[in-house]
Write a protein that holds these residues in place. Structure first.
Motif, PDB file in Angstrom:
ATOM      1  N   LEU A 177       0.829  -1.209   0.000  1.00  0.00           N
ATOM      2  CA  LEU A 177       0.000   0.000   0.000  1.00  0.00           C
ATOM      3  C   LEU A 177       0.862   1.257   0.000  1.00  0.00           C
ATOM      4  O   LEU A 177       0.625   2.180  -0.784  1.00  0.00           O
ATOM      5  CB  LEU A 177      -0.926  -0.002   1.219  1.00  0.00           C
ATOM      6  CG  LEU A 177      -1.806   1.231   1.377  1.00  0.00           C
ATOM      7  CD1 LEU A 177      -2.789   1.359   0.226  1.00  0.00           C
ATOM      8  CD2 LEU A 177      -2.541   1.212   2.714  1.00  0.00           C
ATOM      9  N   ILE A 178       1.858   1.296   0.862  1.00  0.00           N
ATOM     10  CA  ILE A 178       2.744   2.465   0.918  1.00  0.00           C
ATOM     11  C   ILE A 178       3.388   2.702  -0.445  1.00  0.00           C
ATOM     12  O   ILE A 178       3.437   3.838  -0.932  1.00  0.00           O
ATOM     13  CB  ILE A 178       3.833   2.283   1.990  1.00  0.00           C
ATOM     14  CG1 ILE A 178       3.214   2.314   3.387  1.00  0.00           C
ATOM     15  CG2 ILE A 178       4.895   3.377   1.861  1.00  0.00           C
ATOM     16  CD1 ILE A 178       4.180   1.906   4.487  1.00  0.00           C
ATOM     17  N   ARG A 179       3.869   1.643  -1.053  1.00  0.00           N
ATOM     18  CA  ARG A 179       4.557   1.796  -2.332  1.00  0.00           C
ATOM     19  C   ARG A 179       3.620   2.377  -3.387  1.00  0.00           C
ATOM     20  O   ARG A 179       3.985   3.313  -4.125  1.00  0.00           O
ATOM     21  CB  ARG A 179       5.121   0.449  -2.797  1.00  0.00           C
ATOM     22  CG  ARG A 179       5.955   0.542  -4.069  1.00  0.00           C
ATOM     23  CD  ARG A 179       7.184   1.437  -3.858  1.00  0.00           C
ATOM     24  NE  ARG A 179       7.836   1.727  -5.108  1.00  0.00           N
ATOM     25  CZ  ARG A 179       8.881   1.015  -5.593  1.00  0.00           C
ATOM     26  NH1 ARG A 179       9.342  -0.018  -4.917  1.00  0.00           N
ATOM     27  NH2 ARG A 179       9.435   1.358  -6.724  1.00  0.00           N
ATOM     28  N   ALA A 180       2.396   1.857  -3.455  1.00  0.00           N
ATOM     29  CA  ALA A 180       1.445   2.344  -4.455  1.00  0.00           C
ATOM     30  C   ALA A 180       1.086   3.799  -4.212  1.00  0.00           C
ATOM     31  O   ALA A 180       1.069   4.621  -5.146  1.00  0.00           O
ATOM     32  CB  ALA A 180       0.186   1.478  -4.439  1.00  0.00           C
ATOM     33  N   VAL A 181       0.816   4.137  -2.958  1.00  0.00           N
ATOM     34  CA  VAL A 181       0.355   5.492  -2.642  1.00  0.00           C
ATOM     35  C   VAL A 181       1.482   6.507  -2.764  1.00  0.00           C
ATOM     36  O   VAL A 181       1.315   7.564  -3.392  1.00  0.00           O
ATOM     37  CB  VAL A 181      -0.265   5.529  -1.234  1.00  0.00           C
ATOM     38  CG1 VAL A 181      -0.543   6.970  -0.804  1.00  0.00           C
ATOM     39  CG2 VAL A 181      -1.555   4.708  -1.192  1.00  0.00           C
ATOM     40  N   GLU A 182       2.644   6.200  -2.198  1.00  0.00           N
ATOM     41  CA  GLU A 182       3.714   7.199  -2.222  1.00  0.00           C
ATOM     42  C   GLU A 182       4.321   7.354  -3.608  1.00  0.00           C
ATOM     43  O   GLU A 182       4.742   8.467  -3.973  1.00  0.00           O
ATOM     44  CB  GLU A 182       4.777   6.875  -1.168  1.00  0.00           C
ATOM     45  CG  GLU A 182       4.240   7.093   0.249  1.00  0.00           C
ATOM     46  CD  GLU A 182       5.320   7.154   1.308  1.00  0.00           C
ATOM     47  OE1 GLU A 182       5.074   7.789   2.351  1.00  0.00           O
ATOM     48  OE2 GLU A 182       6.412   6.569   1.114  1.00  0.00           O
ATOM     49  N   ASP A 183       4.365   6.310  -4.410  1.00  0.00           N
ATOM     50  CA  ASP A 183       4.809   6.470  -5.804  1.00  0.00           C
ATOM     51  C   ASP A 183       3.872   7.429  -6.535  1.00  0.00           C
ATOM     52  O   ASP A 183       4.324   8.271  -7.326  1.00  0.00           O
ATOM     53  CB  ASP A 183       4.840   5.128  -6.531  1.00  0.00           C
ATOM     54  CG  ASP A 183       6.070   4.301  -6.192  1.00  0.00           C
ATOM     55  OD1 ASP A 183       6.917   4.766  -5.401  1.00  0.00           O
ATOM     56  OD2 ASP A 183       6.179   3.159  -6.711  1.00  0.00           O
ATOM     57  N   PHE A 184       2.582   7.294  -6.281  1.00  0.00           N
ATOM     58  CA  PHE A 184       1.594   8.180  -6.911  1.00  0.00           C
ATOM     59  C   PHE A 184       1.751   9.616  -6.414  1.00  0.00           C
ATOM     60  O   PHE A 184       1.765  10.563  -7.210  1.00  0.00           O
ATOM     61  CB  PHE A 184       0.191   7.662  -6.621  1.00  0.00           C
ATOM     62  CG  PHE A 184      -0.909   8.576  -7.070  1.00  0.00           C
ATOM     63  CD1 PHE A 184      -1.259   8.673  -8.408  1.00  0.00           C
ATOM     64  CD2 PHE A 184      -1.600   9.359  -6.149  1.00  0.00           C
ATOM     65  CE1 PHE A 184      -2.276   9.524  -8.824  1.00  0.00           C
ATOM     66  CE2 PHE A 184      -2.618  10.209  -6.550  1.00  0.00           C
ATOM     67  CZ  PHE A 184      -2.956  10.291  -7.898  1.00  0.00           C
ATOM     68  N   LEU A 185       1.884   9.802  -5.124  1.00  0.00           N
ATOM     69  CA  LEU A 185       2.045  11.150  -4.581  1.00  0.00           C
ATOM     70  C   LEU A 185       3.345  11.793  -5.074  1.00  0.00           C
ATOM     71  O   LEU A 185       3.379  12.981  -5.394  1.00  0.00           O
ATOM     72  CB  LEU A 185       2.043  11.115  -3.050  1.00  0.00           C
ATOM     73  CG  LEU A 185       0.744  10.690  -2.366  1.00  0.00           C
ATOM     74  CD1 LEU A 185       0.949  10.625  -0.854  1.00  0.00           C
ATOM     75  CD2 LEU A 185      -0.400  11.645  -2.704  1.00  0.00           C
ATOM     76  N   ARG A 186       4.383  10.994  -5.172  1.00  0.00           N
ATOM     77  CA  ARG A 186       5.693  11.514  -5.559  1.00  0.00           C
ATOM     78  C   ARG A 186       5.717  11.969  -7.020  1.00  0.00           C
ATOM     79  O   ARG A 186       6.558  12.779  -7.415  1.00  0.00           O
ATOM     80  CB  ARG A 186       6.744  10.425  -5.326  1.00  0.00           C
ATOM     81  CG  ARG A 186       8.154  10.950  -5.163  1.00  0.00           C
ATOM     82  CD  ARG A 186       9.111   9.844  -4.742  1.00  0.00           C
ATOM     83  NE  ARG A 186       9.052   9.621  -3.301  1.00  0.00           N
ATOM     84  CZ  ARG A 186       8.588   8.515  -2.724  1.00  0.00           C
ATOM     85  NH1 ARG A 186       8.137   7.518  -3.471  1.00  0.00           N
ATOM     86  NH2 ARG A 186       8.591   8.391  -1.409  1.00  0.00           N
ATOM     87  N   ALA A 187       4.772  11.484  -7.815  1.00  0.00           N
ATOM     88  CA  ALA A 187       4.716  11.875  -9.218  1.00  0.00           C
ATOM     89  C   ALA A 187       4.192  13.284  -9.422  1.00  0.00           C
ATOM     90  O   ALA A 187       4.207  13.804 -10.536  1.00  0.00           O
ATOM     91  CB  ALA A 187       3.836  10.884  -9.991  1.00  0.00           C
ATOM     92  N   ASP A 188       3.730  13.923  -8.351  1.00  0.00           N
ATOM     93  CA  ASP A 188       3.232  15.292  -8.455  1.00  0.00           C
ATOM     94  C   ASP A 188       4.376  16.229  -8.822  1.00  0.00           C
ATOM     95  O   ASP A 188       5.465  16.150  -8.262  1.00  0.00           O
ATOM     96  CB  ASP A 188       2.621  15.726  -7.118  1.00  0.00           C
ATOM     97  CG  ASP A 188       1.961  17.078  -7.202  1.00  0.00           C
ATOM     98  OD1 ASP A 188       0.777  17.117  -7.568  1.00  0.00           O
ATOM     99  OD2 ASP A 188       2.629  18.087  -6.929  1.00  0.00           O
ATOM    100  N   GLY A 189       4.085  17.138  -9.753  1.00  0.00           N
ATOM    101  CA  GLY A 189       5.135  18.015 -10.242  1.00  0.00           C
ATOM    102  C   GLY A 189       5.193  19.368  -9.592  1.00  0.00           C
ATOM    103  O   GLY A 189       6.031  20.191  -9.940  1.00  0.00           O
ATOM    104  N   ASP A 190       4.286  19.621  -8.610  1.00  0.00           N
ATOM    105  CA  ASP A 190       4.290  20.924  -7.971  1.00  0.00           C
ATOM    106  C   ASP A 190       5.543  21.127  -7.152  1.00  0.00           C
ATOM    107  O   ASP A 190       6.171  20.190  -6.686  1.00  0.00           O
ATOM    108  CB  ASP A 190       3.068  21.067  -7.045  1.00  0.00           C
ATOM    109  CG  ASP A 190       1.799  21.338  -7.816  1.00  0.00           C
ATOM    110  OD1 ASP A 190       1.852  21.295  -9.068  1.00  0.00           O
ATOM    111  OD2 ASP A 190       0.759  21.580  -7.192  1.00  0.00           O
TER     112      ASP A 190
END
Length: 262
Positions: free
Chosen positions: A244-257
């Motif tokens: 779960l952590i891997r899926a969620v944090e990979d997604f959050l980390r893709a933010d370009g802001d």
């Protein structure tokens, strides 16, 4: 009620701010299994207790997703977070989708873990009886936990989850929240949103399935993603925390802001 502040705990020191909202059965302790392995350098997480749960167990309110979203936004203001990502588990996903509907310009990324759709989750009569009487019947809470994890979890875990649920939730609030997350529809308010939105489902959960998510979440959010965890049911935080952590944090980390203030 205007002076009410959601109880919360901060974890991490990162510039990407994240507010995480628990589901129907537990307070913010629902996220305890993932806490040791979060990336606390990249993110700062605010874990909250909704009204009727945890430190807010005695808080009065309407116990609705709309009220919960207002409380989340008020907390973000208090923390000085102008923009932030949101994570919601199950019922909590209904709350964070309401946050997006109310203040889309403030939400960086949206994550639902076994998310209740913005169209609600109407229950057939037999299931409604099981769920609606669970507020005062611990055996029904146990049956729901067993059902939504595919009948594959140890008896001791089921018993522990029931005990935590009884200790951390107010029965009246627990029952009222059911009416909100199962019966309210606000999908028209989020449909077409361009905010990146990740749904994480568990293959062992017979209710909030990947198929249901494709028919709802994936249709409404223009930049939506779906991850199905093969070994999880409805409680991925407990069942498969690292995945779960891997899926969620990979997604959050893709933010370009860029880095956030506050």
């Amino acid at each position: 009620m205007s002076s009410f502040v959601l109880p919360y705990a901060l974890h991490g020191r990162g510039s990407h701010k994240v507010i995480a909202v628990h589901g129907w059965f537990a307070d913010r302790s629902a996220f305890d299994p993932v806490l040791p392995d979060l990336d606390q350098d990249a993110f700062q997480y605010a874990l909250v207790d909704l009204r009727g749960y945890g430190e807010a167990r005695a808080a009065v309110g309407a116990y609705t997703s709309g009220e919960g979203a207002g409380d989340v936004l008020a907390l973000a203001d208090r923390l000085g977070w102008d923009r932030f990502s949101v994570i919601g588990h199950s019922m909590g996903a209904s709350v964070v989708q309401r946050v997006l509907a109310s203040a889309p310009h403030r939400v960086r990324r949206l994550v639902g873990i076994s998310p209740v759709p913005a169209s609600g989750l109407p229950l057939p009569p037999q299931q409604w009886e099981l769920f609606s009487s669970a507020a005062h019947m611990p055996e029904n809470r146990r049956a729901i936990l067993d059902l939504t994890t595919g009948g594959q979890r140890p008896a001791a875990w089921l018993d522990r989850m029931v005990q935590r649920s009884l200790e951390r939730s107010d029965p009246k609030a627990f029952r009222s929240w059911l009416d909100s997350w199962s019966g309210e529809t606000f999908s028209a308010e989020v449909e077409g949103s361009a905010v990146p939105a990740l749904a994480v489902t568990g293959a062992l959960d017979p209710a909030l399935t990947a198929e249901l998510t494709r028919e709802t979440w994936m249709q409404w959010y223009a930049q939506s993603e779906l991850v199905e965890l093969r070994s999880a049911g409805h409680y991925a935080m407990d069942e498969t925390p690292l995945e779960l952590i891997r899926a969620v944090e990979d997604f959050l980390r893709a933010d370009g802001d860029g880095p956030e203030a506050g």
